[in-house]
Structure formats: C-alpha cells, structure tokens
Write a protein that holds these residues in place. Structure first.
Motif, PDB file in Angstrom:
ATOM      1  N   ARG A 169     -14.319   7.871  11.353  1.00  0.00           N
ATOM      2  CA  ARG A 169     -15.761   7.916  10.596  1.00  0.00           C
ATOM      3  C   ARG A 169     -15.709   7.244   9.430  1.00  0.00           C
ATOM      4  N   TRP A 170     -14.567   6.774   9.001  1.00  0.00           N
ATOM      5  CA  TRP A 170     -14.237   6.331   7.402  1.00  0.00           C
ATOM      6  C   TRP A 170     -14.441   5.021   7.576  1.00  0.00           C
ATOM      7  N   HIS A 171     -14.143   4.500   6.202  1.00  0.00           N
ATOM      8  CA  HIS A 171     -14.274   2.913   5.845  1.00  0.00           C
ATOM      9  C   HIS A 171     -13.440   2.233   6.832  1.00  0.00           C
ATOM     10  N   VAL A 172     -14.004   0.931   7.370  1.00  0.00           N
ATOM     11  CA  VAL A 172     -13.313  -0.171   8.001  1.00  0.00           C
ATOM     12  C   VAL A 172     -13.722  -1.073   7.367  1.00  0.00           C
ATOM     13  N   LEU A 173     -12.645  -1.772   6.488  1.00  0.00           N
ATOM     14  CA  LEU A 173     -12.768  -2.934   5.769  1.00  0.00           C
ATOM     15  C   LEU A 173     -12.576  -4.308   6.393  1.00  0.00           C
ATOM     16  N   PRO A 174     -13.096  -5.390   5.854  1.00  0.00           N
ATOM     17  CA  PRO A 174     -12.912  -6.628   6.501  1.00  0.00           C
ATOM     18  C   PRO A 174     -11.415  -7.055   6.657  1.00  0.00           C
ATOM     19  N   GLU A 175     -10.427  -6.874   5.581  1.00  0.00           N
ATOM     20  CA  GLU A 175      -9.040  -6.914   5.676  1.00  0.00           C
ATOM     21  C   GLU A 175      -8.479  -6.082   6.743  1.00  0.00           C
ATOM     22  N   ASP A 176      -9.085  -4.995   7.214  1.00  0.00           N
ATOM     23  CA  ASP A 176      -8.448  -4.166   8.330  1.00  0.00           C
ATOM     24  C   ASP A 176      -8.827  -4.558   9.600  1.00  0.00           C
ATOM     25  N   VAL A 177      -9.887  -5.255   9.693  1.00  0.00           N
ATOM     26  CA  VAL A 177     -10.284  -6.063  11.015  1.00  0.00           C
ATOM     27  C   VAL A 177      -9.541  -7.347  11.226  1.00  0.00           C
ATOM     28  N   MET A 181       0.723  -1.193   0.163  1.00  0.00           N
ATOM     29  CA  MET A 181      -0.119  -0.029   0.101  1.00  0.00           C
ATOM     30  C   MET A 181       0.853   1.245   0.080  1.00  0.00           C
ATOM     31  N   LYS A 182       0.351   2.295  -0.888  1.00  0.00           N
ATOM     32  CA  LYS A 182       0.994   3.518  -0.682  1.00  0.00           C
ATOM     33  C   LYS A 182       1.290   4.248   0.435  1.00  0.00           C
ATOM     34  N   GLN A 183       2.450   4.757   0.917  1.00  0.00           N
ATOM     35  CA  GLN A 183       2.513   5.492   2.355  1.00  0.00           C
ATOM     36  C   GLN A 183       3.007   6.754   2.018  1.00  0.00           C
ATOM     37  N   LEU A 184       2.787   7.629   3.097  1.00  0.00           N
ATOM     38  CA  LEU A 184       3.164   9.125   2.892  1.00  0.00           C
ATOM     39  C   LEU A 184       4.845   9.347   2.979  1.00  0.00           C
ATOM     40  N   LYS A 185       5.106  10.278   2.583  1.00  0.00           N
ATOM     41  CA  LYS A 185       6.463  10.550   2.944  1.00  0.00           C
ATOM     42  C   LYS A 185       6.699  11.800   3.695  1.00  0.00           C
ATOM     43  N   VAL A 186       7.691  12.070   4.526  1.00  0.00           N
ATOM     44  CA  VAL A 186       7.859  12.985   5.452  1.00  0.00           C
ATOM     45  C   VAL A 186       7.913  14.257   4.607  1.00  0.00           C
ATOM     46  N   THR A 187       7.187  15.313   5.156  1.00  0.00           N
ATOM     47  CA  THR A 187       7.005  16.577   4.364  1.00  0.00           C
ATOM     48  C   THR A 187       7.797  17.495   4.860  1.00  0.00           C
ATOM     49  N   GLY A 188       8.227  18.527   4.171  1.00  0.00           N
ATOM     50  CA  GLY A 188       8.697  19.761   4.613  1.00  0.00           C
ATOM     51  C   GLY A 188       7.961  20.929   4.825  1.00  0.00           C
ATOM     52  N   GLU A 189       6.657  20.780   4.748  1.00  0.00           N
ATOM     53  CA  GLU A 189       5.684  21.613   4.910  1.00  0.00           C
ATOM     54  C   GLU A 189       5.689  22.460   6.197  1.00  0.00           C
ATOM     55  N   GLU A 190       5.585  23.618   6.133  1.00  0.00           N
ATOM     56  CA  GLU A 190       5.741  24.492   7.617  1.00  0.00           C
ATOM     57  C   GLU A 190       4.422  24.148   8.370  1.00  0.00           C
ATOM     58  N   LEU A 191       4.902  23.624   9.665  1.00  0.00           N
ATOM     59  CA  LEU A 191       3.716  23.409  10.465  1.00  0.00           C
ATOM     60  C   LEU A 191       3.823  24.205  11.794  1.00  0.00           C
ATOM     61  N   PRO A 192       2.789  24.660  12.662  1.00  0.00           N
ATOM     62  CA  PRO A 192       2.978  25.226  13.927  1.00  0.00           C
ATOM     63  C   PRO A 192       3.497  24.134  14.832  1.00  0.00           C
ATOM     64  N   ASP A 193       4.188  24.757  15.953  1.00  0.00           N
ATOM     65  CA  ASP A 193       4.920  23.728  16.814  1.00  0.00           C
ATOM     66  C   ASP A 193       3.954  22.991  17.425  1.00  0.00           C
ATOM     67  N   THR A 194       2.728  23.236  17.760  1.00  0.00           N
ATOM     68  CA  THR A 194       1.766  22.468  18.307  1.00  0.00           C
ATOM     69  C   THR A 194       1.511  20.862  17.453  1.00  0.00           C
ATOM     70  N   LEU A 195       1.676  21.171  16.402  1.00  0.00           N
ATOM     71  CA  LEU A 195       1.791  19.990  15.342  1.00  0.00           C
ATOM     72  C   LEU A 195       2.692  19.297  15.131  1.00  0.00           C
ATOM     73  N   ASP A 254      -7.760  11.265  10.024  1.00  0.00           N
ATOM     74  CA  ASP A 254      -8.578  10.028  10.341  1.00  0.00           C
ATOM     75  C   ASP A 254      -7.771   8.888  10.012  1.00  0.00           C
ATOM     76  N   SER A 255      -7.850   8.020  11.149  1.00  0.00           N
ATOM     77  CA  SER A 255      -6.771   6.868  11.201  1.00  0.00           C
ATOM     78  C   SER A 255      -7.120   5.997   9.757  1.00  0.00           C
ATOM     79  N   PHE A 256      -8.367   5.970   9.316  1.00  0.00           N
ATOM     80  CA  PHE A 256      -8.530   4.751   8.146  1.00  0.00           C
ATOM     81  C   PHE A 256      -8.648   5.291   6.856  1.00  0.00           C
ATOM     82  N   LEU A 257      -8.187   6.484   6.626  1.00  0.00           N
ATOM     83  CA  LEU A 257      -7.896   7.066   5.333  1.00  0.00           C
ATOM     84  C   LEU A 257      -7.183   6.142   4.596  1.00  0.00           C
ATOM     85  N   PRO A 258      -7.282   5.869   3.190  1.00  0.00           N
ATOM     86  CA  PRO A 258      -6.396   4.785   2.807  1.00  0.00           C
ATOM     87  C   PRO A 258      -4.910   5.032   2.824  1.00  0.00           C
TER      88      PRO A 258
END
Length: 369
Positions: free
Chosen positions: A119-127, A1-15, A88-92
């Motif tokens: 609040r997103w799709h939980v699939l049988p393979e996730d379970v 499954m495709k994964q995210l890459k670490v981003t260099g986007e500016e974020l506030p310290d709280t994030l 959301d934890s279950f976004l693809p």
C-alpha cells in the motif's frame, strides 16, 4: 540503496520460520517490522505489530534457498508471495531485499506466479526493474480501502492511488491489481466509496474485493486506540456482509471484479485460476465469459490416486478424504497441507471441520442469512 543487516533481536518462533504456506501461495517473510500502523494488519496475529522498524531475519540468499527447498515448493507451479505478513514490500529500506529475492528466483529460470502486496509508493524505476524480469509471472497488488478514519488507516489512500497510476503505464508482462480491502459495513461501503473504487479499477489489470479479518487481536487494538467496534462479533474468516457484496457487484455492472485473489490474478494474466475455484460455480458467477472459458478448459476432477499421492507427500491421512465434482474434503488437515494439495491439483480442497457454506464464498457467517 541502503540494505538491512541481519538483526539479533529476539523474535517468536513463528517469525523465525520465514517460509509458510498461505492461501495465495508459499510465503517468504524474512523481513519483519513495519511503520505504517494499518489497524487491521495481520501482523497483530503474528505478535509483531509493535515492531515499527524493519529487521532482516536472515540474508536474502539464505531465505530464497529456504523457499525453493521447502517441502511444498514446486518449480513453475507453486504461487509465491514475498513479504506479505510482516512488513510492506515497497518500503524504501525493504524493497531492495524484495528485488534481490525475485531477481534470484528469476535467474533460476523459474516461471512461478509471484504476488507482491503493497500500500506504499511504487515508483517508475520500480516498475522498470520488475519489467526486466524474464521468467517469473509477477503481479503487484495495490491495497486500497478508502477508509478515512486515521485510527484505523493512518496512511493516505492517495499513495495507493498514485501507485496504481504508475503501474497503469507500460510494464511488459508485469500486471497490477486493485486490491480493495478491507471493506467494512458502515465504514467504507458508501455509494461514494464504491464509485471511487470503480473508477480506480480502470487503472488496474483486475480488481479484487474482500472483507475484514475481525478477530480478537484486531478488536482489542481498535478498542485501545478508540476506534469504533465494527461488528457485533469476531470471526475466523473475513467478514463481508451479503448486502454489501450485492451492492458492490450491482454497482460495478459490466466492469470486471473478482471475489478471490487468485481469480483476479488469473484474469490479469489470461490464465486459469490456480486455486481451482471453477468447481464452485457460485463463486464464479460474476467472472467475465472469456475467463470462465479459460478456467473451464483447464478444470478437471482429479483422480483419487493422485489425491492420495499428494496427501502422503503432505503428511495427510488418506483415510479421511472424500471427493465430489465441487471439492475435495479432508478430515484433520492443516492449512499448509491444504493449500499445497489445492495448488498442486488446481482443485478446491476443504477442511471438514471448517465447512464452506453454499453461496458464502468462504466468508464468515456474520451478515449472511
């Protein structure tokens, strides 16, 4: 499954601070950004509601190390939340990072409670993948509101209902909750909404109901999109008017329903409530007798020596601490310190400056007499 890459986007310290302590547990949030646009989302409070594309703040292994290395983390005790404030934890594109984190924790032999909210799709393979975990005590909380106004809730509630059905099947030690929120007077508290929620509760291992965080940021967003002004004022705590709560409890009758998230998790797993709500009996007056018995057997008023030792570890001034049979009260305590002490002691810890009024169960004053 495709994964995210670490981003260099500016974020506030709280994030960029990917671990913080919240009431339901030590929270890990190293993925930031969500396209779902739920109008009441806590992302408004953290300054990232405008971020619709998820970004990875740091690699999963580094994030897990920060979690288990946090000063407040206690193996097999501290409740853990994954991705509960910024995505959301279950976004693809997100859920592979979820799985990598919890599988890392599980391989360490940790038995901590883990909360996953979606609040997103939980699939049988996730379970199936979650059910293979050997050690962690996992609960998936399915957020459902029944709100039909797309300015406030653009995501169809049918998605959450289907996820509940998927989780209702065989899932080993994995447990699911109907997380009925936010309930708003005049918006989704009709008899039809309550009847629908009661039917959905049969699909879950427990049901928790709660109100709306209606703060200035949420109110301003609703005004900007032309959504109705839901209450006459804003509040620090969740708003759930007294009459709405009473109607829901009456309608559920003998069907178990819980005011507090940790109470629902405790019931689903057959364990004591890790937040120690049993000391505040008016919170527990709707709990099933069997669950009350479990919590009663685990409940004890902690010794002041133990309280002071935890206070020192959390950096709290021990001079401002008092205790009775219901709760510990502390002067000048911050939320992360308070929740650390509360989970360590399995006993309620309150801030003197933010008193909990009798019978209001920690809710806002709006709608209560």
């Amino acid at each position: 499954m495709k994964q995210l890459k670490v981003t260099g986007e500016e974020l506030p310290d709280t994030l960029r601070q990917v671990v913080d302590y919240r009431k339901s547990g030590l929270s890990l949030n190293h993925v930031v950004g969500c396209p779902l646009d739920c109008g009441y989302c806590v992302r408004h409070f953290f300054g990232n509601f405008h971020m619709k594309k998820p970004h990875l703040v740091m690699p999963d292994d580094e994030a897990v190390e920060q979690l288990v290395g946090h000063w407040a983390f206690q193996p097999n005790l501290t409740p853990i939340q994954i991705f509960n404030r910024a995505t959301d934890s279950f976004l693809p594109i997100v859920k592979e990072h979820l799985f990598r984190c919890i599988e890392d924790l599980d391989r360490r032999g940790l038995k901590n409670p883990v909360l996953i909210i979606t609040r997103w799709h939980v699939l049988p393979e996730d379970v199936e993948r979650l059910a293979r975990l050997q050690n962690l005590r996992i609960t998936v909380l399915i957020t459902w509101s029944g709100i039909e106004d797309q300015k406030i809730e653009p995501v169809s509630c049918d998605i959450a209902e289907e996820s509940l059905r998927v989780l209702a099947g065989e899932k080993g030690s994995l447990r699911s909750l109907l997380y009925w929120r936010p309930i708003v007077a005049g918006l989704n508290d009709s008899d039809a909404h309550i009847f629908r929620a009661r039917n959905l509760s049969k699909l879950a291992d427990a049901t928790v109901f709660t109100g709306l965080f209606y703060r200035n940021e949420i109110r301003a967003y609703f005004q900007s999109v032309g959504a109705p002004d839901l209450y006459a004022g804003v509040a620090r705590r969740k708003i759930l008017p007294q009459d709405v709560e009473a109607r829901i409890i009456a309608a559920f009758g003998d069907t178990p329903i819980f005011r507090k998230t940790s109470c629902g998790i405790a019931y689903a797993h057959g364990i004591p409530d890790y937040n120690g709500h049993y000391g505040i009996p008016e919170i527990c007056d709707i709990c099933p007798a069997a669950q009350l018995d479990i919590c009663q057997k685990a409940h004890h008023v902690p010794d002041m020596a133990d309280i002071h030792a935890l206070a020192r570890r959390a950096g709290v001034d021990a001079e401002g601490i008092s205790r009775d049979d219901r709760r510990i009260e502390v002067s000048g305590i911050q939320e992360q310190q308070r929740y650390f002490m509360q989970h360590s002691l399995n006993f309620q810890v309150h801030d003197c400056k933010q008193p909990h009024h009798f019978g209001r169960h920690g809710k806002a004053d709006i709608g209560w007499s």
